[in-house]
Design a protein around this motif. Structure first.
Motif: not given
Length: 141
Positions: A42-49, A112-120
């Motif tokens: 589990g990671i910090s809530s402030s960690t960027a997605a 809506k989108t994964h932003n070029t596979n940058a978002r989980p």
């Protein structure tokens, strides 16, 4: 292992509330996306997605492992429900997206989108809220 030829009792859990070991120095905030890193901590809530992370649900309470080692404590994650999250205004879902997979933009916002596979993946978009019009219902299983 061979097939059984007699009845057995198979243990089970409902899976709605699970314990997740926390990453060293992690601080997870109650009500935010419960994310794990590539190693399953589990990671910090402030960690960027990031695409290497997985969304398991929502933190049931605030979990502070800021002084601990990997796996030093665990946090409880609520899942298999629909949760209310903010809808990212610059990459928002619309009614036409009902049932679509949505993605984690930050610890309380979907996109809506994964932003070029940058978002989980966050879960499935189930609809808009009538009271909080800038929020949407997301099913996390």
């Amino acid at each position: 292992m061979a097939n059984t030829t007699t009845p057995i009792t198979t243990e089970y859990r409902d899976g709605h509330l699970i314990a997740v070991p926390m990453k060293a120095a992690a601080l997870a905030l109650m009500g935010t996306f419960a994310m794990v890193d590539a190693n399953g901590y589990g990671i910090s809530s402030s960690t960027a997605a990031a695409a290497t992370q997985k969304c398991l649900g929502v933190w049931e309470g605030t979990v502070d492992n800021s002084l601990g080692a990997d796996g030093g404590i665990s946090g409880l994650v609520s899942r298999k429900k629909a949760f209310l999250f903010k809808n990212l205004s610059t990459d928002a879902v619309t009614q036409a997206d009902i049932g679509a997979t949505v993605y984690v933009a930050d610890n309380q916002t979907i996109a809506k989108t994964h932003n070029t596979n940058a978002r989980p993946v966050a879960g499935k978009f189930l609809g808009f809220d009538t009271e909080y019009t800038d929020h949407v219902w997301v099913e996390i299983v």
